[in-house]
Design a protein around this motif. Sequence first.
Motif, PDB file in Angstrom:
ATOM      1  N   ILE A   1       2.328   2.689  -3.299  1.00  0.00           N
ATOM      2  CA  ILE A   1       1.520   3.622  -4.099  1.00  0.00           C
ATOM      3  C   ILE A   1       1.808   5.048  -3.645  1.00  0.00           C
ATOM      4  O   ILE A   1       2.095   5.933  -4.460  1.00  0.00           O
ATOM      5  CB  ILE A   1       0.020   3.322  -3.956  1.00  0.00           C
ATOM      6  CG1 ILE A   1      -0.276   1.878  -4.337  1.00  0.00           C
ATOM      7  CG2 ILE A   1      -0.799   4.275  -4.805  1.00  0.00           C
ATOM      8  CD1 ILE A   1      -1.721   1.497  -4.133  1.00  0.00           C
TER       9      ILE A   1
ATOM     10  N   MET B   1       1.757   3.192 -12.329  1.00  0.00           N
ATOM     11  CA  MET B   1       1.126   4.363 -12.943  1.00  0.00           C
ATOM     12  C   MET B   1       1.587   5.630 -12.226  1.00  0.00           C
ATOM     13  O   MET B   1       1.898   6.646 -12.860  1.00  0.00           O
ATOM     14  CB  MET B   1      -0.391   4.197 -12.831  1.00  0.00           C
ATOM     15  CG  MET B   1      -1.189   5.058 -13.782  1.00  0.00           C
ATOM     16  SD  MET B   1      -2.932   4.978 -13.368  1.00  0.00           S
ATOM     17  CE  MET B   1      -3.427   3.513 -14.204  1.00  0.00           C
ATOM     18  N   ALA B   2       1.654   5.549 -10.906  1.00  0.00           N
ATOM     19  CA  ALA B   2       2.050   6.716 -10.117  1.00  0.00           C
ATOM     20  C   ALA B   2       3.493   7.118 -10.395  1.00  0.00           C
ATOM     21  O   ALA B   2       3.817   8.302 -10.489  1.00  0.00           O
ATOM     22  CB  ALA B   2       1.871   6.422  -8.628  1.00  0.00           C
TER      23      ALA B   2
ATOM     24  N   ALA C   1      -0.839   0.066  -9.784  1.00  0.00           N
ATOM     25  CA  ALA C   1      -1.181   1.438  -9.380  1.00  0.00           C
ATOM     26  C   ALA C   1       0.085   2.238  -9.104  1.00  0.00           C
ATOM     27  O   ALA C   1       0.218   3.397  -9.528  1.00  0.00           O
ATOM     28  CB  ALA C   1      -2.075   1.418  -8.142  1.00  0.00           C
TER      29      ALA C   1
ATOM     30  N   LEU D   1      -6.293  -9.604   2.173  1.00  0.00           N
ATOM     31  CA  LEU D   1      -5.833  -8.244   1.884  1.00  0.00           C
ATOM     32  C   LEU D   1      -4.471  -8.270   1.205  1.00  0.00           C
ATOM     33  O   LEU D   1      -4.199  -7.478   0.305  1.00  0.00           O
ATOM     34  CB  LEU D   1      -5.756  -7.412   3.170  1.00  0.00           C
ATOM     35  CG  LEU D   1      -7.076  -6.953   3.774  1.00  0.00           C
ATOM     36  CD1 LEU D   1      -6.822  -6.022   4.938  1.00  0.00           C
ATOM     37  CD2 LEU D   1      -7.926  -6.249   2.726  1.00  0.00           C
TER      38      LEU D   1
ATOM     39  N   LEU E   1      -5.333   1.278   7.675  1.00  0.00           N
ATOM     40  CA  LEU E   1      -6.067   0.986   8.907  1.00  0.00           C
ATOM     41  C   LEU E   1      -6.671  -0.416   8.963  1.00  0.00           C
ATOM     42  O   LEU E   1      -6.616  -1.048  10.016  1.00  0.00           O
ATOM     43  CB  LEU E   1      -7.147   2.048   9.138  1.00  0.00           C
ATOM     44  CG  LEU E   1      -6.579   3.407   9.540  1.00  0.00           C
ATOM     45  CD1 LEU E   1      -7.694   4.413   9.722  1.00  0.00           C
ATOM     46  CD2 LEU E   1      -5.782   3.289  10.816  1.00  0.00           C
ATOM     47  N   PRO E   2      -7.264  -0.932   7.843  1.00  0.00           N
ATOM     48  CA  PRO E   2      -7.819  -2.285   7.944  1.00  0.00           C
ATOM     49  C   PRO E   2      -6.769  -3.310   8.364  1.00  0.00           C
ATOM     50  O   PRO E   2      -7.065  -4.201   9.170  1.00  0.00           O
ATOM     51  CB  PRO E   2      -8.330  -2.562   6.528  1.00  0.00           C
ATOM     52  CG  PRO E   2      -8.625  -1.223   5.963  1.00  0.00           C
ATOM     53  CD  PRO E   2      -7.595  -0.313   6.544  1.00  0.00           C
TER      54      PRO E   2
ATOM     55  N   PRO F   1      -9.469 -13.507  11.364  1.00  0.00           N
ATOM     56  CA  PRO F   1      -8.743 -12.303  10.958  1.00  0.00           C
ATOM     57  C   PRO F   1      -7.452 -12.606  10.202  1.00  0.00           C
ATOM     58  O   PRO F   1      -7.068 -11.829   9.321  1.00  0.00           O
ATOM     59  CB  PRO F   1      -8.449 -11.584  12.281  1.00  0.00           C
ATOM     60  CG  PRO F   1      -8.803 -12.519  13.351  1.00  0.00           C
ATOM     61  CD  PRO F   1      -9.789 -13.480  12.810  1.00  0.00           C
TER      62      PRO F   1
ATOM     63  N   PRO G   1      -4.573   6.221   6.358  1.00  0.00           N
ATOM     64  CA  PRO G   1      -5.952   5.717   6.383  1.00  0.00           C
ATOM     65  C   PRO G   1      -6.132   4.434   5.579  1.00  0.00           C
ATOM     66  O   PRO G   1      -6.907   3.569   5.961  1.00  0.00           O
ATOM     67  CB  PRO G   1      -6.758   6.859   5.757  1.00  0.00           C
ATOM     68  CG  PRO G   1      -5.937   8.062   5.924  1.00  0.00           C
ATOM     69  CD  PRO G   1      -4.516   7.624   5.905  1.00  0.00           C
ATOM     70  N   LEU G   2      -5.364   4.292   4.492  1.00  0.00           N
ATOM     71  CA  LEU G   2      -5.499   3.074   3.684  1.00  0.00           C
ATOM     72  C   LEU G   2      -4.999   1.848   4.435  1.00  0.00           C
ATOM     73  O   LEU G   2      -5.403   0.726   4.161  1.00  0.00           O
ATOM     74  CB  LEU G   2      -4.721   3.215   2.369  1.00  0.00           C
ATOM     75  CG  LEU G   2      -5.084   4.383   1.460  1.00  0.00           C
ATOM     76  CD1 LEU G   2      -4.259   4.342   0.196  1.00  0.00           C
ATOM     77  CD2 LEU G   2      -6.548   4.337   1.098  1.00  0.00           C
TER      78      LEU G   2
ATOM     79  N   MET H   1      -6.207  -2.975  12.079  1.00  0.00           N
ATOM     80  CA  MET H   1      -7.325  -3.502  12.870  1.00  0.00           C
ATOM     81  C   MET H   1      -7.290  -5.020  12.898  1.00  0.00           C
ATOM     82  O   MET H   1      -7.423  -5.635  13.962  1.00  0.00           O
ATOM     83  CB  MET H   1      -8.649  -3.020  12.275  1.00  0.00           C
ATOM     84  CG  MET H   1      -8.952  -1.571  12.570  1.00  0.00           C
ATOM     85  SD  MET H   1     -10.606  -1.134  12.065  1.00  0.00           S
ATOM     86  CE  MET H   1     -10.365  -0.726  10.373  1.00  0.00           C
ATOM     87  N   LEU H   2      -7.108  -5.626  11.707  1.00  0.00           N
ATOM     88  CA  LEU H   2      -7.134  -7.087  11.632  1.00  0.00           C
ATOM     89  C   LEU H   2      -5.947  -7.694  12.371  1.00  0.00           C
ATOM     90  O   LEU H   2      -6.100  -8.644  13.135  1.00  0.00           O
ATOM     91  CB  LEU H   2      -7.128  -7.538  10.171  1.00  0.00           C
ATOM     92  CG  LEU H   2      -8.408  -7.275   9.385  1.00  0.00           C
ATOM     93  CD1 LEU H   2      -8.164  -7.442   7.904  1.00  0.00           C
ATOM     94  CD2 LEU H   2      -9.487  -8.233   9.845  1.00  0.00           C
TER      95      LEU H   2
ATOM     96  N   LEU I   1       0.842  -1.192   0.000  1.00  0.00           N
ATOM     97  CA  LEU I   1       0.000   0.000   0.000  1.00  0.00           C
ATOM     98  C   LEU I   1       0.876   1.239   0.000  1.00  0.00           C
ATOM     99  O   LEU I   1       0.610   2.220  -0.690  1.00  0.00           O
ATOM    100  CB  LEU I   1      -0.888   0.016   1.248  1.00  0.00           C
ATOM    101  CG  LEU I   1      -2.074  -0.929   1.247  1.00  0.00           C
ATOM    102  CD1 LEU I   1      -2.736  -0.938   2.608  1.00  0.00           C
ATOM    103  CD2 LEU I   1      -3.071  -0.484   0.200  1.00  0.00           C
TER     104      LEU I   1
ATOM    105  N   LEU J   1      -4.960  -9.181  -2.373  1.00  0.00           N
ATOM    106  CA  LEU J   1      -5.526  -8.045  -3.099  1.00  0.00           C
ATOM    107  C   LEU J   1      -4.455  -6.989  -3.363  1.00  0.00           C
ATOM    108  O   LEU J   1      -4.329  -6.462  -4.479  1.00  0.00           O
ATOM    109  CB  LEU J   1      -6.658  -7.443  -2.266  1.00  0.00           C
ATOM    110  CG  LEU J   1      -7.642  -6.550  -2.995  1.00  0.00           C
ATOM    111  CD1 LEU J   1      -8.425  -7.357  -4.005  1.00  0.00           C
ATOM    112  CD2 LEU J   1      -8.589  -5.892  -2.002  1.00  0.00           C
TER     113      LEU J   1
ATOM    114  N   LEU K   1      -3.157  -5.553  -6.963  1.00  0.00           N
ATOM    115  CA  LEU K   1      -3.577  -4.218  -7.382  1.00  0.00           C
ATOM    116  C   LEU K   1      -2.532  -3.137  -7.151  1.00  0.00           C
ATOM    117  O   LEU K   1      -2.442  -2.181  -7.920  1.00  0.00           O
ATOM    118  CB  LEU K   1      -4.874  -3.821  -6.667  1.00  0.00           C
ATOM    119  CG  LEU K   1      -6.118  -4.594  -7.060  1.00  0.00           C
ATOM    120  CD1 LEU K   1      -7.329  -4.059  -6.325  1.00  0.00           C
ATOM    121  CD2 LEU K   1      -6.350  -4.507  -8.555  1.00  0.00           C
TER     122      LEU K   1
END
Lengths: 251, 226
Positions: free
Chosen positions: B152, B219-220, B216, B205, B176-177, B198, B173-174, B180-181, B149, B208, B212
């Motif tokens: 990116i 591209m950035a 991304a 995650l 955070l999941p 979890p 913020p991206l 939490m898990l 993450l 994923l 992904l």
Amino acid sequence: MWTWFFQLASPPHFYRMAASLVPWLLWPALLLILVGAWGGLVLAPADYQQGEGYRIIYVHVPSSYLSMMVYVTMAVAAGIGLIWRIKLAHAVAASCAPVGATFTAAALITGMLWGKPMWGTYWQWEPRLTSELILLFLYFGYMSLRSAFNDLNQSDRASAVLALAGVVNVPIIHFSVLWWAGLHQGPSISKIDAPSIAFAMLWPLLVMILGFTLFFLGILAMRVRGEVLEREFHSRWAQDVLRGVSRVEAA
Amino acid sequence: MNLGLGGLFWVVLQRDLMVAMRRWSDICNPVIFFVLVVALFPLALNPRAEFLRALAPGVLWIAALLAALLSLNQLFRADIEDGTMEQLLTLPYPLGLVILAKTLAHWLVTGLPVVVVAPMLAITYHLPADAIGILLLSLLIGTPTLSLLGSIGAALTAGLRQSGVLLALMVGPLMLPVLMLGARATDIALSGDDPTGPLYLLGALLALALSLAPPAAAMAIRISAD
């Protein structure tokens, strides 16, 4: 069809068209919000459990609905701008962010005000409020990335990538917050989403949602006009527009 | 020279690891920062054993997240500044693969040491052995997701002069999941329940993010290198 589309994407044409569109969006929005407020605050009966306090949903629910919708709109516009290199789409995405952040803040504040009579405290780490808070951070991240670049083209495309990454994450965040909150507290929190809602309470809510949506579109059209004018400042048509304005002011 | 896709991946990975080995402080700093943050909590709060034990999953995960955020700044910056990235951009290979190799190298250098040190720090928080196992497992699955993450965000800000706080604000913020898990999995293990749920979600995650995040970030990077 396609010529219409390309015309729409041309900044001067959009600038003129949006000007005529704004009153058609904002006046109905005002009317709907007034009708919805009257229906919600006066006509709808008090809730037998929550008393009069529940009436804040007539602001809270439309705000939180729009806070998500605006983010999706922003990401779609950013994606269109990134893929087809349409400048107007980037202007739309840029204009969405502050509006969306404001709706998110409104949803948070009304949620907290609602929380005081319901839970006895302004803040609970309740899934919806937590999701809204994270959404607010996503908006802040987007806006600060956008303002970090000097080059407009780079800023547009970089923030578009971030908006797309964010929109993939929004459902993930939402469901992990739900899961996380489910571990900590029982189902008592579902007090908020009244499973069935009386029609007398429902119709003002729907009217408010529609009114808020039109209000958003009207504000968006106004902001995009300003954004387009600023971006095209050095072009001929923008100078003409600006000169026209100053001539009127001088007269 | 004609490399296959795997060959390219391997070359980039080796090169990045070698560069990292030559700049030793890049490897040490995130781990030291991680240890420092973990050490702050007993000093600031309360060093009682049962209190620390309850705090441990959250503190260790927060510290790991902060260490990951802090190290991201370096991910592509040097390559953009010295022109390496421009060379990589001209390669007739998918850029996402290069990004993936660089991110993996970055995780091996900054993420893996954190994962290795974490169990020792967990002992100072009086965490029982089986919870430490789950903590290790959750960090092992979770921190690569953080790096992916982060790649990116690092790619988006690689061209900017000042990006530290901005990067954390964007990517935080991206992430955070994952936080939490991961923290919750350890917490569940601590209270004696089954944490596979979890952990599976963390794995999902990771899958994923693996599929992904590299395109991304590619591209950035193209946008940043303009």
